[in-house]
Design an enzyme around this catalytic site. Structure first.
Site, PDB file in Angstrom:
ATOM      1  CG  ASP A 225      -6.087  -4.290  -3.317  1.00  0.00           C
ATOM      2  OD1 ASP A 225      -6.918  -3.379  -3.108  1.00  0.00           O
ATOM      3  OD2 ASP A 225      -4.885  -4.183  -3.010  1.00  0.00           O
TER       4      ASP A 225
ATOM      5  CG  HIS B 195      -5.526  -2.587   0.261  1.00  0.00           C
ATOM      6  ND1 HIS B 195      -4.541  -2.627  -0.690  1.00  0.00           N
ATOM      7  CD2 HIS B 195      -5.100  -1.700   1.199  1.00  0.00           C
ATOM      8  CE1 HIS B 195      -3.554  -1.790  -0.351  1.00  0.00           C
ATOM      9  NE2 HIS B 195      -3.873  -1.228   0.794  1.00  0.00           N
TER      10      HIS B 195
ATOM     11  CB  SER C 200      -0.924  -0.064   1.221  1.00  0.00           C
ATOM     12  OG  SER C 200      -1.995   0.814   1.111  1.00  0.00           O
TER      13      SER C 200
END
Lengths: 399, 399
Positions: A345, A378, A177
């Protein structure tokens, strides 16, 4: 550091967070400089005499330096983020690092071989200088006067910090991320200092829906009257209500719809029927969201949230380094790149990793892409340890 | 009603909202009754002498009775919702009804043939009795004392209202989103009074991610101190900040990620670089969200938002009518059913319509499903008129 043998096999052991004060100001993209800057960090494993086994791991929006092992100083506080992660904390209650499943003896980032370093990011609220630190100009917390920092500012801070540790080169930089953005930024800013980057569930530029979710989270915080224009420190009030909403938005974007279906379905909180209430949770998923909001505000600073969220929306390699061209931005990269994305995701969809892989390959750079078919959205980057581990181990061995 | 010929071809003309006071209390799922109940409504087209050409259209979360034509009474106010819809209002500025593209001479719901009736829902804030109406028990607005109503309560109110108009049977009930839930509820509650239902971008039970988004929107409103436990009427304050956040969440869930990419990309508001600000919009999509929030709070009541949002999360045909079985819930239906879903609608995904079609077919009931491949997400039900029209026309002609 307690030997790992006193803990479960594979653990990085009992760890402490340390601090370094940088000797020089950090130059910022916004134009100024920041000084003083303190960096909170942890290390796992042993630095080789040649200092050539260092892996820097970079945390995401709400993380901190405590990436692995059991914290000696914050045994009661959990720093792990996300879905199953929170569940496991609930049962373990041991303040495991946020990437404990990935860092340790024999793990993806193997501390028998590598010296893994983790810092709290510039702008953070867990030991590194950030909006809740004291502004030397006023003697008060910076609050809204803390500069708006970028991913590049964070990386320059990490570079200066590693200099203090006497570490010149990195065998790898890794993160998921926002952490993956830092890994990419390292490869672009310091091509001669990075052998490999591991970019997980990340992107070179967040897509507009992700920009929108982040904007909504920030709006929720800033519209809370207790935010007080960012000067809430010392007032006895903090924008907990807005932070709670921001966290709820975040949580749902970190998970996939099928994962929510599997975990909660439409199960009701009580009995077999609804109670006809607007103010109380009726569905289990509603109760879960409230719980996430409540626990988050206890451990995280609102201005840091705003700072991190802004940095990750600004991040745009093509705009910042390639005059709009991703290929141009990556032209100077010399590191080998591993990209991992997850099929479910939707906040950091695989398409961005595919675009990155294509742009790197176009430049003749070694890039490896794995899209893992996994259902948790995610949050997979925190949860899918078993499938990431062999990919990362093989990639790191290849150098 | 002004003849359509004085307006653009295909328009339902200049229309006025009318009101009916129901003679008897409305029974509520929560156990009590509500009285008095006033219903705001509009009609388009002409009632046939046999009263057999009536189509009831049902609005979604933030709609009202003004479904078509140009409002004579609210020419300055827009009631259209959503993405391109807002854009068109911006340029037209004519207070078109929220489904104007679908209702009118020659349109999907052809007012040359049908008498189309549209009501503001029970719990609404645009003329029908809702939380901002006067509670006869106190002489003050109901506020939080307004009962928590369900989709079935809304439909019972519509039934009682149509009785007042002398209308026994409906040629069709149609609606999108929450409006589609009402159409389904009509088919289940009044199987002998409904010939056909048109269910667009809807579901028999919102999936948990949708439940979560709605919970977040309600939390944003209720955590705003200006909500004041729902008793904000007359205080000079209203939860505009929280309503704004709720609207932003809603908007992003109504659109698809590719639609946001097409419309906004990562374009910046000003110049070619960011300005390093937390408080001001930097990206066009951020500015758009603020604009949507600002215009919404001017026209919509927060307690009605809570009421509508709760009703649509509660709606669950299988739980309410089938003891957990969708097939059992639909067993008594006699209407023909048209289901339309949109490929990019992730808030009301096609899967639910497919499940409904399967359950109806299993019962031997005539059900027709069309999944339209279109990019605008849930807002397609307001925007994809050209492709819905022939499907709906053919379906209605089939009776």
């Amino acid at each position: 550091m307690t030997p790992a043998s006193t803990l479960a096999a594979g653990s990085a052991g009992t760890v402490e967070t340390h601090f370094v004060d940088l000797p020089a100001p950090v130059r910022l993209d916004s134009g100024g400089e920041l000084h003083p800057v303190r960096v909170a960090y942890e290390t796992y494993g042993t630095l080789a005499p040649a200092r050539d086994n260092v892996i820097l791991v970079c945390h995401a929006l709400s993380g901190d330096a405590h990436a692995a092992g059991v914290s000696a100083t914050a045994a009661a506080a959990s720093t792990r983020d996300g879905f199953g992660a929170d569940d496991r904390d609930g049962s373990a209650g041991k303040a495991l690092g946020w990437w404990d499943g990935m860092i340790g003896p024999g793990k993806a980032f193997d501390t028998d071989r590598y010296f893994v370093v983790s810092t709290n990011l510039l702008g953070g609220c867990r030991g590194t200088t950030g909006p809740s630190s004291t502004d030397p100009a006023t003697g008060e917390p910076y609050g809204p006067d803390f500069p708006v920092v970028t991913v590049a500012d964070m990386v320059r801070t990490q570079r200066a910090f590693l200099d203090e540790l006497g570490i010149e080169r990195l065998a790898a930089v890794a993160g998921g991320s926002l952490g993956g953005m830092q890994a990419l930024q390292w490869a672009v800013l310091y091509p001669d200092a990075v052998d490999a980057v591991v970019v997980i569930a990340s992107t070179h530029a967040l897509h507009p829906q992700g920009v929108a979710w982040n904007a909504i989270a920030r709006e929720a915080i800033m519209r809370d009257p207790d935010w007080q224009g960012g000067r809430y420190h010392g007032t006895g009030r903090a924008p907990d209500a807005g932070m709670g909403v921001a966290r709820m938005v975040g949580h749902i974007t970190y998970l996939s719809a099928p994962a929510l279906e599997d975990k909660f379905g439409r199960r009701l909180q009580f009995a077999d029927d609804v109670r006809y209430t607007l103010t109380e949770p009726e569905f289990e998923v509603e109760n879960y969201l409230r719980h996430q909001a409540e626990t988050f505000v206890q451990r995280f600073d609102a201005n840091t949230y705003l700072t991190m969220s802004r940095a990750l929306t600004y991040f745009d390699l093509a705009r910042q380094h390639g005059d709009g061209s991703l290929a141009a931005a990556l032209a100077g990269v010399r590191a080998r790149t591993l990209l991992i994305a997850f099929s479910s995701d939707w906040l950091y969809p695989p398409a961005a990793s595919e675009e990155l892989a294509g742009a790197l390959t176009e430049q003749g750079l070694p890039a490896e892409l794995h899209v893992i078919d996994a259902p948790y959205g995610h949050d997979c980057f925190l949860l899918e340890e078993a499938r990431q581990t062999p990919i990362i181990q093989r990639f790191l061995e290849g150098q």
